[in-house]
Design a protein around this motif. Structure first.
Motif, PDB file in Angstrom:
ATOM      1  N   ASN A 207       0.893  -1.304  -0.029  1.00 26.12           N
ATOM      2  CA  ASN A 207       0.100   0.149   0.027  1.00 26.12           C
ATOM      3  C   ASN A 207       0.896   1.251  -0.183  1.00 26.12           C
ATOM      4  O   ASN A 207       0.334   2.142  -0.382  1.00 26.12           O
ATOM      5  N   ILE A 208       2.232   1.179   0.433  1.00 24.88           N
ATOM      6  CA  ILE A 208       2.744   2.464   0.509  1.00 24.88           C
ATOM      7  C   ILE A 208       3.958   2.276  -0.434  1.00 24.88           C
ATOM      8  O   ILE A 208       4.979   3.013  -0.496  1.00 24.88           O
ATOM      9  N   LYS A 209       3.914   1.369  -1.496  1.00 21.60           N
ATOM     10  CA  LYS A 209       4.747   1.238  -2.651  1.00 21.60           C
ATOM     11  C   LYS A 209       4.639   2.514  -3.479  1.00 21.60           C
ATOM     12  O   LYS A 209       3.657   2.776  -3.855  1.00 21.60           O
ATOM     13  N   HIS A 210       5.659   3.004  -4.192  1.00 21.22           N
ATOM     14  CA  HIS A 210       5.440   4.056  -5.277  1.00 21.22           C
ATOM     15  C   HIS A 210       6.124   3.567  -6.490  1.00 21.22           C
ATOM     16  O   HIS A 210       7.036   2.845  -6.413  1.00 21.22           O
ATOM     17  N   ILE A 211       5.732   4.224  -7.530  1.00 19.73           N
ATOM     18  CA  ILE A 211       6.435   3.618  -8.901  1.00 19.73           C
ATOM     19  C   ILE A 211       6.659   4.929  -9.695  1.00 19.73           C
ATOM     20  O   ILE A 211       6.105   5.942  -9.759  1.00 19.73           O
ATOM     21  N   ASP A 212       8.084   4.958  -9.951  1.00 16.38           N
ATOM     22  CA  ASP A 212       8.615   6.092 -10.516  1.00 16.38           C
ATOM     23  C   ASP A 212       8.253   6.282 -12.178  1.00 16.38           C
ATOM     24  O   ASP A 212       7.505   5.323 -12.496  1.00 16.38           O
ATOM     25  N   GLU A 213       8.727   7.368 -12.844  1.00 18.30           N
ATOM     26  CA  GLU A 213       8.204   7.609 -14.061  1.00 18.30           C
ATOM     27  C   GLU A 213       8.865   6.411 -14.884  1.00 18.30           C
ATOM     28  O   GLU A 213       8.339   6.442 -15.928  1.00 18.30           O
ATOM     29  N   TYR A 214       9.942   5.736 -14.543  1.00 16.49           N
ATOM     30  CA  TYR A 214      10.325   4.772 -15.242  1.00 16.49           C
ATOM     31  C   TYR A 214       9.908   3.164 -15.108  1.00 16.49           C
ATOM     32  O   TYR A 214      10.288   2.262 -15.274  1.00 16.49           O
ATOM     33  N   GLY A 215       8.840   3.117 -14.055  1.00 16.01           N
ATOM     34  CA  GLY A 215       8.330   1.828 -13.797  1.00 16.01           C
ATOM     35  C   GLY A 215       8.977   1.316 -12.631  1.00 16.01           C
ATOM     36  O   GLY A 215       8.776   0.096 -12.614  1.00 16.01           O
ATOM     37  N   ASN A 216       9.943   1.971 -12.028  1.00 18.31           N
ATOM     38  CA  ASN A 216      10.726   1.396 -10.748  1.00 18.31           C
ATOM     39  C   ASN A 216       9.892   1.554  -9.505  1.00 18.31           C
ATOM     40  O   ASN A 216       9.572   2.427  -9.370  1.00 18.31           O
ATOM     41  N   GLU A 217      10.009   0.195  -8.917  1.00 14.31           N
ATOM     42  CA  GLU A 217       9.181   0.516  -7.454  1.00 14.31           C
ATOM     43  C   GLU A 217      10.136   0.917  -6.619  1.00 14.31           C
ATOM     44  O   GLU A 217      11.297   0.605  -6.394  1.00 14.31           O
ATOM     45  N   TYR A 218       9.500   1.821  -5.570  1.00  8.46           N
ATOM     46  CA  TYR A 218      10.287   2.210  -4.363  1.00  8.46           C
ATOM     47  C   TYR A 218       9.260   2.562  -2.990  1.00  8.46           C
ATOM     48  O   TYR A 218       8.291   2.577  -3.444  1.00  8.46           O
ATOM     49  N   TRP A 219      10.166   2.567  -2.029  1.00  8.62           N
ATOM     50  CA  TRP A 219       9.334   2.887  -0.791  1.00  8.62           C
ATOM     51  C   TRP A 219       9.954   4.007  -0.083  1.00  8.62           C
ATOM     52  O   TRP A 219      11.481   4.294  -0.237  1.00  8.62           O
ATOM     53  N   THR A 220       9.413   4.645   0.642  1.00 10.61           N
ATOM     54  CA  THR A 220      10.052   5.905   1.422  1.00 10.61           C
ATOM     55  C   THR A 220      10.548   5.605   2.838  1.00 10.61           C
ATOM     56  O   THR A 220       9.375   4.811   3.303  1.00 10.61           O
ATOM     57  N   ALA A 221      11.380   5.742   3.496  1.00 10.26           N
ATOM     58  CA  ALA A 221      11.990   5.152   4.746  1.00 10.26           C
ATOM     59  C   ALA A 221      10.770   5.905   5.746  1.00 10.26           C
ATOM     60  O   ALA A 221      10.543   4.898   6.680  1.00 10.26           O
ATOM     61  N   ARG A 222      10.350   6.960   5.595  1.00 12.67           N
ATOM     62  CA  ARG A 222       9.369   7.940   6.534  1.00 12.67           C
ATOM     63  C   ARG A 222       8.252   6.960   6.710  1.00 12.67           C
ATOM     64  O   ARG A 222       7.388   6.862   7.659  1.00 12.67           O
ATOM     65  N   GLU A 223       7.575   6.511   5.567  1.00 10.12           N
ATOM     66  CA  GLU A 223       6.227   5.788   5.350  1.00 10.12           C
ATOM     67  C   GLU A 223       6.540   4.380   5.885  1.00 10.12           C
ATOM     68  O   GLU A 223       5.788   3.828   6.542  1.00 10.12           O
ATOM     69  N   LEU A 224       7.604   3.815   5.671  1.00 10.63           N
ATOM     70  CA  LEU A 224       7.910   2.416   6.129  1.00 10.63           C
ATOM     71  C   LEU A 224       8.010   2.700   7.707  1.00 10.63           C
ATOM     72  O   LEU A 224       7.675   1.588   8.389  1.00 10.63           O
ATOM     73  N   GLN A 225       8.617   3.688   8.310  1.00 10.09           N
ATOM     74  CA  GLN A 225       8.990   3.653   9.798  1.00 10.09           C
ATOM     75  C   GLN A 225       7.499   3.721  10.117  1.00 10.09           C
ATOM     76  O   GLN A 225       7.360   2.969  11.214  1.00 10.09           O
ATOM     77  N   ILE A 226       6.610   4.384   9.857  1.00  2.00           N
ATOM     78  CA  ILE A 226       5.136   4.328  10.338  1.00  2.00           C
ATOM     79  C   ILE A 226       4.520   2.851  10.273  1.00  2.00           C
ATOM     80  O   ILE A 226       3.947   2.427  11.177  1.00  2.00           O
ATOM     81  N   ALA A 227       4.640   2.512   9.039  1.00  4.12           N
ATOM     82  CA  ALA A 227       3.891   0.979   9.029  1.00  4.12           C
ATOM     83  C   ALA A 227       4.644   0.167   9.786  1.00  4.12           C
ATOM     84  O   ALA A 227       3.896  -1.103   9.906  1.00  4.12           O
ATOM     85  N   LEU A 228       5.974   0.135  10.139  1.00  5.01           N
ATOM     86  CA  LEU A 228       6.516  -0.924  10.973  1.00  5.01           C
ATOM     87  C   LEU A 228       6.383  -0.558  12.407  1.00  5.01           C
ATOM     88  O   LEU A 228       6.980  -1.291  13.268  1.00  5.01           O
ATOM     89  N   ASP A 229       5.547   0.419  12.840  1.00  4.27           N
ATOM     90  CA  ASP A 229       5.245   0.936  14.035  1.00  4.27           C
ATOM     91  C   ASP A 229       6.509   1.502  14.979  1.00  4.27           C
ATOM     92  O   ASP A 229       6.544   1.230  16.062  1.00  4.27           O
ATOM     93  N   TYR A 230       7.249   2.221  14.214  1.00  6.19           N
ATOM     94  CA  TYR A 230       8.519   2.863  15.070  1.00  6.19           C
ATOM     95  C   TYR A 230       7.900   4.186  15.287  1.00  6.19           C
ATOM     96  O   TYR A 230       7.561   5.068  14.118  1.00  6.19           O
ATOM     97  N   THR A 231       7.934   4.861  16.424  1.00  4.16           N
ATOM     98  CA  THR A 231       7.479   6.091  16.522  1.00  4.16           C
ATOM     99  C   THR A 231       8.488   7.192  16.597  1.00  4.16           C
ATOM    100  O   THR A 231       8.176   8.422  16.289  1.00  4.16           O
ATOM    101  N   GLN A 232       9.729   6.772  16.572  1.00  2.00           N
ATOM    102  CA  GLN A 232      10.944   7.810  16.536  1.00  2.00           C
ATOM    103  C   GLN A 232      11.738   7.599  15.330  1.00  2.00           C
ATOM    104  O   GLN A 232      12.231   6.263  15.191  1.00  2.00           O
ATOM    105  N   TRP A 233      12.079   8.493  14.446  1.00  2.00           N
ATOM    106  CA  TRP A 233      12.982   8.494  13.603  1.00  2.00           C
ATOM    107  C   TRP A 233      14.353   7.828  14.025  1.00  2.00           C
ATOM    108  O   TRP A 233      15.086   7.117  13.240  1.00  2.00           O
TER     109      TRP A 233
ATOM    110  N   ASN B  35      14.636   6.953  -0.358  1.00  2.00           N
ATOM    111  CA  ASN B  35      13.966   6.039  -1.289  1.00  2.00           C
ATOM    112  C   ASN B  35      14.651   4.768  -1.193  1.00  2.00           C
ATOM    113  O   ASN B  35      15.812   4.480  -1.588  1.00  2.00           O
ATOM    114  N   LEU B  36      13.757   3.655  -1.019  1.00  4.48           N
ATOM    115  CA  LEU B  36      14.319   2.285  -0.683  1.00  4.48           C
ATOM    116  C   LEU B  36      13.889   1.470  -1.616  1.00  4.48           C
ATOM    117  O   LEU B  36      12.801   1.255  -2.294  1.00  4.48           O
ATOM    118  N   SER B  37      14.667   0.479  -2.198  1.00  4.22           N
ATOM    119  CA  SER B  37      14.329  -0.596  -3.133  1.00  4.22           C
ATOM    120  C   SER B  37      13.703  -1.675  -2.216  1.00  4.22           C
ATOM    121  O   SER B  37      13.548  -1.841  -1.033  1.00  4.22           O
TER     122      SER B  37
END
Length: 194
Positions: free
Chosen positions: A15-41, A86-88
């Motif tokens: 659900n938090i995956k992004h696709i760039d203009e070249y079709g490559n998938e990536y995730w942002t660390a800040r969104e993954l942090q929230i998804a993995l239930d880490y409250t502090q960066w 931006n994470l692979s």
């Protein structure tokens, strides 16, 4: 696949995956942090650093999987830049593997990646059972798709002579192949330059 794992896959990771203009998938660390239930960066960044070390120790280029970026956030009445990545998919896997397994969401993530890895293995096993003609057709289709992405990136970067562009790519590939052969013959490490 049980319901809770499907929920992890779609609500947490895909659900938090992004696709760039070249079709490559990536995730942002800040969104993954929230998804993995880490409250502090700062705590999550410790996990990221362990994952980056694992990536480096596996002889992968860290910046290929953990791209440093900055994002603008609003803090009260002002805005400021904060660090992000931006994470692979591989980087996300390493982060989940290096996270606290006592958290249920992390344990679910580790299971998710174990299943995804097995799916990939099954796909490769199936591919290996195909005859050479079918393998060649599949590989040709994959090559065509990747070339379309490459040529789109080249066009966006101002390349107008695709023949010359392709020729230089082949020359570099062949030069690296020859260099690696010479290094191996001389008993030098691939990373050593002469």
């Amino acid at each position: 696949m049980n319901d809770s794992l499907e929920e992890y896959q779609f609500k947490t990771f895909e659900n938090i995956k992004h696709i760039d203009e070249y079709g490559n998938e990536y995730w942002t660390a800040r969104e993954l942090q929230i998804a993995l239930d880490y409250t502090q960066w700062r705590n999550f960044e410790l996990v990221i650093n362990k994952a980056k070390k694992a990536c480096s120790n596996s002889n992968y280029l860290v910046y290929d999987h953990f791209a440093d970026i900055s994002i603008m956030v609003r803090t009260g009445d002002s805005k400021r830049l904060i660090n992000d990545y931006n994470l692979s998919r591989y980087a996300c896997y390493l982060i989940v593997q290096n996270s606290n397994p006592n958290k249920e969401i992390i344990a679910m993530g580790q299971t998710y990646f174990a299943i995804q890895t097995r799916k990939q293995e099954i796909t490769e096993e199936y591919f290996n059972t195909l005859n050479e003609n079918k393998k060649r057709l599949i590989t040709r289709g994959q090559t065509i798709a990747k070339n379309k992405t490459l040529y789109k990136a080249a066009k966006d970067s101002g390349v107008d002579n695709y023949g010359k562009f392709t020729n230089y790519g082949i020359k570099v590939y062949m030069a690296e192949k020859m260099q690696n052969k010479l290094l191996k013959e001389k008993g030098l490490l691939i990373r050593m330059k002469f």
